[in-house]
Design an enzyme around this catalytic site. Structure first.
Site, PDB file in Angstrom:
ATOM      1  N   HIS A 265       0.804  -1.219   0.000  1.00 39.63           N
ATOM      2  CA  HIS A 265       0.000   0.000   0.000  1.00 39.63           C
ATOM      3  C   HIS A 265       0.840   1.274   0.000  1.00 39.63           C
ATOM      4  CE1 HIS A 265      -3.477   2.454   1.748  1.00 39.63           C
ATOM      5  NE2 HIS A 265      -4.029   1.820   0.737  1.00 39.63           N
ATOM      6  N   LYS A 529       0.595  23.823  39.141  1.00 44.82           N
ATOM      7  CA  LYS A 529       1.884  23.699  38.457  1.00 44.82           C
ATOM      8  C   LYS A 529       3.011  23.302  39.402  1.00 44.82           C
ATOM      9  CE  LYS A 529       0.754  27.036  34.863  1.00 44.82           C
ATOM     10  NZ  LYS A 529       1.136  28.282  34.179  1.00 44.82           N
TER      11      LYS A 529
END
Length: 628
Positions: A265, A529
């Protein structure tokens, strides 16, 4: 291959062939061939496919003499005992076979609803089984003359050159192909035509091409007859690796397929120029007029200069040219190259596959090559070189590994293509894990039943709805190479909730592109954070944040057949792949680049309860011509 006294016959034969085609009326029915794999678990389909391929091979002209049957592991070349027949004989025999085939079709095929009667088919010599063919009737709009890819809709076999100023792309370029239904494009983006990709005929010295669907007469006209060409193509029903002379200076090579199942393919080009420049092309388009005129496809290409002097061979290298060389060995190019050199082409710019990395300078190539090699791959050294484990290693090289901590970013995949597979939560999570850059070692030893209970990952399957196909420029007639089957969609555990509509940014055109847009986003646990990561390895992973994600472009549809399935243990993994595929992966710097790169409209619209995917098998055009 030399053509001493046959030159005049060849010239006359080609001239007569083209003159005959130019006298034909505009075809009302175009014969299309699906280039995409069907699920190998469907035993009935495979049986029909194998029989169809056997029947198809019976129609190959005897003048296409084999250079010998060569096994997939063999490097020896069996030289032919006879020279190839003259080109005039080839064309005459081919024309007779086509005439007989059209007569059989007229007797067996019912009339199309639009026109009430059938006309002759497009004169294409394809390598695909008749069982996968789909005929469509072009609309009035599609009959207008077009210079897309240098061909007109009324004359498919003789391309009309498009005058262009050839560009050189030392840093790589990704574009959609020009189509007659989106020209100019609605988004204003530049496009590629086939003539632009190939460049000037007189500048080429050698080419290696690969395609699943093939129209030999059509693509041959884009090259100077003196240029040697190696074409990697689909094997016959046996799946054997073979080499054949098919045209003057053209050799066809086919790789090995187990039991004849699966597809070669890949869609790529290596274009060697007389100046020494090498153009590398990876695309989603087959080498047939339809893919370069009516359907939208994607092309990535980059020009690579010669080195000032060759470098030594590095057996441990794992960069772009090293991956390309491994791929070429796997798809039977080495013996074809040896045969080409032995057959009156001793001065090829490439005399051995390993020279690609030694003689050309790849330092500007930032993309990474990802290939799928059909077969069974056992052990980590082999497994990580192919399919989605190869994608995993590339994601790590890009610095985009997500990690597995609570603060690791989520990866959202938008997987667009032209063929749908049988999806399970196991395989979708398997692929998503590799796309995150995570090794399968962590889950291969876990019980299969535990993976069956996993929720579906963050994947959007981007595929056109039936309504989108019907509203496109050619309507249902244009959906002949886009595949989803009712059996898949109606399966009890099929992830219908993951489907999103696929619409081109260029206009009312259907896409044959295959693309993945992968983007990172914060998860619910990373709001703070200052939160510590759970382990050192993930800390290192998160410290690298070069962009918002990555993209894949190439021949892979989002299916297990294309990307492979993993089994075995963490100590000894086993990867099974059905198809040969190839594509490129590169970074996305920001969200704007993701929007620009994507061939489909973003964000893709999620299917509603009233939506269903386009199913070619249920189209009246498919039913009218495929006999059920």
């Amino acid at each position: 291959m030399s053509l001493t006294g046959e030159d005049d016959d060849l010239a006359r034969a080609i001239e007569l062939s083209l003159r005959d085609q130019s006298r034909r009326p505009n075809p009302d029915v175009i014969n299309l061939v699906s280039d995409d794999e069907e699920d190998v678990e469907d035993a009935r389909f495979q049986k029909e496919l194998k029989q169809a391929l056997t029947d198809s091979q019976a129609a190959v002209p005897s003048s296409q003499l084999k250079l010998g049957q060569v096994s997939s592991s063999s490097t020896a070349i069996n030289q032919p005992s006879d020279r190839p027949a003259p080109m005039s004989a080839f064309l005459a025999e081919r024309a007779q076979l086509e005439k007989e085939r059209r007569e059989r079709q007229k007797r067996l095929r019912p009339p199309t609803p639009e026109h009430g009667s059938t006309t002759e088919e497009d004169d294409s010599e394809t390598e695909e089984p008749p069982a996968k063919r789909h005929q469509v009737s072009p609309s009035n709009h599609s009959r207008r003359r077009s210079n897309i890819s240098g061909v007109s809709s009324s004359k498919l076999s003789a391309p009309e050159p498009v005058p262009t100023v050839e560009q050189v792309f030392w840093n790589g370029e990704l574009r959609q192909t020009a189509t007659m239904f989106a020209e100019p494009r609605r988004d204003g983006a530049p496009t590629f035509r086939l003539t632009e990709v190939l460049g000037k005929k007189t500048d080429l010295s050698f080419a290696i091409l690969s395609s699943y669907s093939l129209d030999w007469a059509w693509i041959y006209e884009f090259f100077d007859p003196s240029v040697p060409v190696i074409m990697v193509a689909q094997p016959d029903a046996s799946g054997d690796a073979t080499i054949k002379n098919v045209l003057p200076n053209w050799i066809r090579t086919t790789p090995f397929l187990r039991g004849g199942f699966g597809c070669q393919h890949m869609k790529f080009m290596l274009l060697f120029h007389k100046s020494g420049r090498l153009r590398v092309v990876v695309s989603t388009a087959n080498l047939v007029a339809y893919d370069w005129r009516d359907m939208e496809n994607t092309v990535w290409l980059q020009d690579v200069p010669l080195r000032s002097k060759p470098i030594a061979h590095d057996q441990k290298a794992d960069d772009f040219p090293a991956a390309l060389q491994r791929m070429l060995y796997s798809i039977h190019v080495r013996p074809a190259l040896a045969a080409m050199i032995a057959d009156n082409h001793p001065d090829l710019p490439l005399k051995a596959i390993d020279e690609l990395r030694q003689k050309w300078d790849w330092s500007n190539v930032k993309a990474h090559l990802v290939a799928s090699i059909a077969g069974k791959h056992e052990g980590w050294p082999r497994v990580i070189q192919s399919g989605h484990p190869r994608l995993m290693s590339v994601v790590r090289k890009l610095g985009m590994r997500t990690g597995t901590s609570k603060t690791a970013k989520d990866l959202v995949l938008e997987c667009q293509g032209s063929s749908i597979g049988l999806y399970s939560t196991q395989w979708l999570n398997e692929f998503h894990w590799s796309a995150r850059g995570e090794s399968a070692e962590s889950w291969l030893d876990k019980a299969k039943k535990s993976r069956e209970k996993l929720p579906f990952p963050l994947v959007k399957i981007v595929f056109p709805t039936k309504s989108t196909v019907q509203q496109s420029a050619r309507g249902e007639q244009g959906g002949g190479t886009i595949f989803c089957r009712r059996r898949q969609w109606s399966s009890k555990k099929f992830p219908r909730d993951l489907f999103h509509d696929s619409r081109s940014k260029g206009g009312p055109v259907l896409m044959h592109s295959k693309m993945i847009i992968a983007t990172l986003r914060e998860n619910a646990f990373s709001a703070s954070k200052n939160e510590e990561l759970s382990d050192t390895e993930d800390d290192e992973v998160q410290a690298v944040d070069p962009g918002v994600g990555w993209t894949y472009v190439g021949s892979h549809n989002f299916t297990p057949s294309a990307w492979g399935t993993l089994s075995g243990s963490s100590f000894n993994p086993v990867l099974n792949i059905t198809n040969y595929e190839v594509g490129v992966v590169f970074l996305l710097k920001d969200a704007q680049e993701a929007d620009r790169i994507a061939c489909f409209q973003r964000p893709p619209r999620k299917y509603t309860s009233k939506d269903e995917p386009w199913m070619q098998e249920e189209s009246i055009y498919h039913q009218a011509t495929d006999g059920g």
